[in-house]
Design a protein around this motif. Structure first.
Motif, PDB file in Angstrom:
ATOM      1  N   VAL A 196       0.842  -1.214   0.000  1.00 23.17           N
ATOM      2  CA  VAL A 196       0.000   0.000   0.000  1.00 23.17           C
ATOM      3  C   VAL A 196       0.871   1.256   0.000  1.00 23.17           C
ATOM      4  CG1 VAL A 196      -1.720   1.308   1.342  1.00 23.17           C
ATOM      5  CG2 VAL A 196      -1.886  -1.193   1.195  1.00 23.17           C
ATOM      6  N   ALA A 197       1.957   1.210   0.747  1.00 27.86           N
ATOM      7  CA  ALA A 197       2.838   2.391   0.846  1.00 27.86           C
ATOM      8  C   ALA A 197       4.204   1.939   1.361  1.00 27.86           C
ATOM      9  CB  ALA A 197       2.225   3.412   1.807  1.00 27.86           C
ATOM     10  N   THR A 198       5.168   2.841   1.304  1.00 25.69           N
ATOM     11  CA  THR A 198       6.491   2.529   1.871  1.00 25.69           C
ATOM     12  C   THR A 198       6.398   2.569   3.401  1.00 25.69           C
ATOM     13  OG1 THR A 198       7.116   4.847   1.959  1.00 25.69           O
ATOM     14  CG2 THR A 198       7.694   3.624  -0.068  1.00 25.69           C
ATOM     15  N   LYS A 199       7.392   1.962   4.052  1.00 23.77           N
ATOM     16  CA  LYS A 199       7.401   1.986   5.528  1.00 23.77           C
ATOM     17  C   LYS A 199       7.469   3.421   6.036  1.00 23.77           C
ATOM     18  CE  LYS A 199      12.391   0.896   6.000  1.00 23.77           C
ATOM     19  NZ  LYS A 199      12.806   0.626   4.612  1.00 23.77           N
ATOM     20  N   GLU A 200       8.261   4.241   5.331  1.00 24.16           N
ATOM     21  CA  GLU A 200       8.410   5.638   5.763  1.00 24.16           C
ATOM     22  C   GLU A 200       7.070   6.360   5.701  1.00 24.16           C
ATOM     23  OE1 GLU A 200      10.397   4.174   3.525  1.00 24.16           O
ATOM     24  OE2 GLU A 200      12.408   4.247   4.395  1.00 24.16           O
ATOM     25  N   ASP A 201       6.307   6.114   4.610  1.00 26.06           N
ATOM     26  CA  ASP A 201       5.028   6.832   4.465  1.00 26.06           C
ATOM     27  C   ASP A 201       3.970   6.300   5.435  1.00 26.06           C
ATOM     28  OD1 ASP A 201       6.119   8.547   2.701  1.00 26.06           O
ATOM     29  OD2 ASP A 201       4.965   7.907   0.947  1.00 26.06           O
ATOM     30  N   ILE A 202       4.011   5.013   5.725  1.00 21.36           N
ATOM     31  CA  ILE A 202       3.057   4.477   6.722  1.00 21.36           C
ATOM     32  C   ILE A 202       3.325   5.158   8.061  1.00 21.36           C
ATOM     33  CG2 ILE A 202       2.382   2.398   8.034  1.00 21.36           C
ATOM     34  CD1 ILE A 202       3.057   0.798   5.418  1.00 21.36           C
ATOM     35  N   ASP A 203       4.594   5.204   8.458  1.00 20.81           N
ATOM     36  CA  ASP A 203       4.933   5.809   9.756  1.00 20.81           C
ATOM     37  C   ASP A 203       4.648   7.314   9.778  1.00 20.81           C
ATOM     38  OD1 ASP A 203       5.576   3.534  11.094  1.00 20.81           O
ATOM     39  OD2 ASP A 203       7.732   3.651  10.724  1.00 20.81           O
ATOM     40  N   LYS A 204       4.988   7.972   8.642  1.00 26.11           N
ATOM     41  CA  LYS A 204       4.784   9.431   8.569  1.00 26.11           C
ATOM     42  C   LYS A 204       3.295   9.768   8.719  1.00 26.11           C
ATOM     43  CE  LYS A 204       6.491  13.030   5.437  1.00 26.11           C
ATOM     44  NZ  LYS A 204       7.169  13.179   4.131  1.00 26.11           N
ATOM     45  N   THR A 205       2.431   8.920   8.160  1.00 30.11           N
ATOM     46  CA  THR A 205       0.983   9.169   8.240  1.00 30.11           C
ATOM     47  C   THR A 205       0.531   9.244   9.689  1.00 30.11           C
ATOM     48  OG1 THR A 205       0.693   7.980   6.171  1.00 30.11           O
ATOM     49  CG2 THR A 205      -1.277   8.286   7.510  1.00 30.11           C
ATOM     50  N   LEU A 206       0.997   8.292  10.489  1.00 30.26           N
ATOM     51  CA  LEU A 206       0.558   8.257  11.889  1.00 30.26           C
ATOM     52  C   LEU A 206       1.262   9.336  12.714  1.00 30.26           C
ATOM     53  CD1 LEU A 206      -1.576   6.207  12.952  1.00 30.26           C
ATOM     54  CD2 LEU A 206      -0.592   5.554  10.783  1.00 30.26           C
ATOM     55  N   ARG A 207       2.531   9.618  12.372  1.00 30.20           N
ATOM     56  CA  ARG A 207       3.264  10.643  13.142  1.00 30.20           C
ATOM     57  C   ARG A 207       2.703  12.029  12.869  1.00 30.20           C
ATOM     58  NH1 ARG A 207       7.915  11.668  11.521  1.00 30.20           N
ATOM     59  NH2 ARG A 207       8.241  10.016  10.012  1.00 30.20           N
ATOM     60  N   LEU A 208       2.554  12.355  11.589  1.00 33.37           N
ATOM     61  CA  LEU A 208       2.151  13.726  11.263  1.00 33.37           C
ATOM     62  C   LEU A 208       0.643  13.888  11.127  1.00 33.37           C
ATOM     63  CD1 LEU A 208       4.970  14.782   8.760  1.00 33.37           C
ATOM     64  CD2 LEU A 208       4.960  14.756  11.255  1.00 33.37           C
ATOM     65  N   GLY A 209      -0.044  12.823  10.742  1.00 32.81           N
ATOM     66  CA  GLY A 209      -1.495  12.918  10.570  1.00 32.81           C
ATOM     67  C   GLY A 209      -2.254  12.711  11.868  1.00 32.81           C
ATOM     68  N   MET A 210      -1.684  11.921  12.772  1.00 32.35           N
ATOM     69  CA  MET A 210      -2.398  11.606  14.011  1.00 32.35           C
ATOM     70  C   MET A 210      -1.586  11.932  15.261  1.00 32.35           C
ATOM     71  SD  MET A 210      -3.251   9.350  11.497  1.00 32.35           S
ATOM     72  CE  MET A 210      -4.750   9.138  10.550  1.00 32.35           C
ATOM     73  N   ALA A 211      -0.455  12.608  15.080  1.00 32.28           N
ATOM     74  CA  ALA A 211       0.377  13.058  16.201  1.00 32.28           C
ATOM     75  C   ALA A 211       0.849  11.930  17.110  1.00 32.28           C
ATOM     76  CB  ALA A 211      -0.357  14.122  17.028  1.00 32.28           C
ATOM     77  N   HIS A 212       1.117  10.747  16.517  1.00 37.01           N
ATOM     78  CA  HIS A 212       1.742   9.685  17.317  1.00 37.01           C
ATOM     79  C   HIS A 212       3.237  10.004  17.435  1.00 37.01           C
ATOM     80  CE1 HIS A 212      -1.441   6.300  16.716  1.00 37.01           C
ATOM     81  NE2 HIS A 212      -2.016   7.486  16.777  1.00 37.01           N
ATOM     82  N   PRO A 213       3.857   9.757  18.597  1.00 39.88           N
ATOM     83  CA  PRO A 213       5.288  10.080  18.701  1.00 39.88           C
ATOM     84  C   PRO A 213       6.156   9.222  17.787  1.00 39.88           C
ATOM     85  CG  PRO A 213       4.464   9.034  20.719  1.00 39.88           C
ATOM     86  CD  PRO A 213       3.282   9.309  19.858  1.00 39.88           C
ATOM     87  N   MET A 214       5.709   8.002  17.509  1.00 36.24           N
ATOM     88  CA  MET A 214       6.415   7.117  16.573  1.00 36.24           C
ATOM     89  C   MET A 214       5.375   6.506  15.642  1.00 36.24           C
ATOM     90  SD  MET A 214       8.653   4.667  19.026  1.00 36.24           S
ATOM     91  CE  MET A 214      10.282   5.105  19.563  1.00 36.24           C
ATOM     92  N   GLY A 215       5.786   6.226  14.397  1.00 36.37           N
ATOM     93  CA  GLY A 215       4.888   5.482  13.515  1.00 36.37           C
ATOM     94  C   GLY A 215       4.783   4.034  13.994  1.00 36.37           C
ATOM     95  N   PRO A 216       3.794   3.281  13.502  1.00 43.11           N
ATOM     96  CA  PRO A 216       3.581   1.916  13.996  1.00 43.11           C
ATOM     97  C   PRO A 216       4.724   0.946  13.697  1.00 43.11           C
ATOM     98  CG  PRO A 216       2.089   2.420  12.169  1.00 43.11           C
ATOM     99  CD  PRO A 216       2.741   3.700  12.558  1.00 43.11           C
ATOM    100  N   LEU A 217       5.411   1.139  12.557  1.00 48.45           N
ATOM    101  CA  LEU A 217       6.502   0.215  12.232  1.00 48.45           C
ATOM    102  C   LEU A 217       7.726   0.532  13.100  1.00 48.45           C
ATOM    103  CD1 LEU A 217       5.956   0.197   8.370  1.00 48.45           C
ATOM    104  CD2 LEU A 217       5.179  -1.507  10.024  1.00 48.45           C
ATOM    105  N   GLN A 218       7.942   1.820  13.328  1.00 50.17           N
ATOM    106  CA  GLN A 218       9.015   2.237  14.273  1.00 50.17           C
ATOM    107  C   GLN A 218       8.697   1.695  15.672  1.00 50.17           C
ATOM    108  OE1 GLN A 218       8.534   6.564  13.827  1.00 50.17           O
ATOM    109  NE2 GLN A 218      10.770   6.656  13.995  1.00 50.17           N
ATOM    110  N   LEU A 219       7.429   1.788  16.051  1.00 52.64           N
ATOM    111  CA  LEU A 219       7.034   1.351  17.390  1.00 52.64           C
ATOM    112  C   LEU A 219       7.196  -0.167  17.534  1.00 52.64           C
ATOM    113  CD1 LEU A 219       5.919   2.011  20.189  1.00 52.64           C
ATOM    114  CD2 LEU A 219       3.600   1.941  19.234  1.00 52.64           C
ATOM    115  N   ALA A 220       6.829  -0.899  16.469  1.00 47.12           N
ATOM    116  CA  ALA A 220       6.986  -2.361  16.521  1.00 47.12           C
ATOM    117  C   ALA A 220       8.475  -2.701  16.699  1.00 47.12           C
ATOM    118  CB  ALA A 220       6.422  -3.001  15.259  1.00 47.12           C
TER     119      ALA A 220
END
Ligand code: CAA
Length: 270
Positions: A196-220
């Motif tokens: 669906v997307a690169t790992k960077e874009d998946i993480d960026k979506t959650l970090r910048l779109g939902m203000a998570h401190p880490m994206g889900p792949l970084q968090l895993a």
């Protein structure tokens, strides 16, 4: 996490702590982390130099679990393996005073099952900290079927003395935290798996779109991919619910020894 719990207990609750680990390498790594975190807090003016020294002095490394005999509370923080935890709780029942609280930092294993291996199961409780322990403000307190009200109350008071906010969960698979977190992390991994997307874009979506401190792949990667897999397998086995089925990619990464930060490679390289 064990050393993080020890540091928080020594620095925030100002209680003496004994630390035991079979691996001296882990102890050495943990003590180095304690030194660097205390030194950073001193240099930032968050604590005075002698407060840092006193906190460190409250932490004593022991070479045998027998030394835990006079403890009021023990927190077990070994890997997510029921047999290993049950063996530890059975030993602690022999070593510790009958009035000692025996807590587990498990993130998904049933407190009721762990308590069943203790001679006083009413003294067993879940005290689930979050990583990095000195930073994360929450502790999840979990009562097994056998946990007494007094044990639960003492466990809560201990977590509060450590400066944490407390939430209480029933002994259901994943408790509150991982019942919610694990399907989310797994969806992110399946997004990557499906292209669906690169790992960077998946993480960026959650970090910048939902203000998570880490994206889900970084968090895993941060939690450890083997830990995520073990938790998801427990949730899937215990509920039979497909929303907890671990993605194939997660299993393959663990097979490859790519465990996240701890092995210097996971979704990212460290
Ligand atoms: N141990 C202790 N303190 C640490 C640390 C560590 N391993 N890593 C970072 N910190 C501290 C830093 O020293 C710093 O403290 P000060 O503000 O006092 O200087 C603070 O955290 C912020 O660190 P950084 O500025 O270096 O980095 P950051 O702003 O990117 O924050 C983070 C790092 C706190 C880890 C942040 O990215 C974060 O909150 N990530 C999410 C963590 C999370 O969700 N944890 C829960 C995981 S789930 C779990 O643990 C339970 C389970 O059952 C799976």
């Amino acid at each position: 996490m064990g050393m993080g719990i020890a540091l928080t207990t020594a620095a925030k609750a100002a209680l003496p702590v004994m630390v035991f680990d079979k691996s001296s390498t882990q102890i050495d790594r943990g003590l180095k982390l304690v030194d660097s975190l205390l030194a950073k807090d001193v240099s930032k003016g968050k604590i005075a130099e002698d407060e840092g020294r006193m906190a460190k002095a409250r932490i004593r490394v022991i070479s045998s679990m027998d030394d835990l005999k006079d403890c009021d509370l023990v927190v077990e923080a070994v890997a997510e393996n029921l047999q290993v935890k049950q063996a530890i709780f059975s030993s602690l029942s022999q070593i510790c005073s009958p009035s000692a609280i025996l807590a587990t930092n498990t993130s998904s294993i049933s407190i009721t099952k762990i308590a069943s291996s203790a001679s006083k199961p009413e003294m067993v409780v879940g005290l689930h900290f979050f990583n990095p322990v000195p930073v994360m403000k929450l502790v999840e307190v979990i009562a097994g079927l056998q946990t007494s009200r007094a044990t639960l109350q003492r466990a809560r008071s201990f977590a509060e003395a450590c400066g944490k906010e407390v939430v209480q969960s029933a002994d259901v698979p994943g408790f509150i935290s991982n019942a919610l977190l694990m399907p989310f992390l797994n969806e992110a991994i399946m997004c990557l798996e499906k292209g669906v997307a690169t790992k960077e874009d998946i993480d960026k979506t959650l970090r910048l779109g939902m203000a998570h401190p880490m994206g889900p792949l970084q968090l895993a990667d941060f939690i450890g991919l083997d830990t995520c897999l073990a938790i998801q397998q427990t949730l899937h086995r215990e509920t039979g619910d497909d929303k907890y089925r671990p993605s194939v990619l997660l299993g393959r990464m663990v097979d490859a020894g790519w465990l996240g930060r701890k092995s210097a490679k996971g979704f990212y390289e460290y």
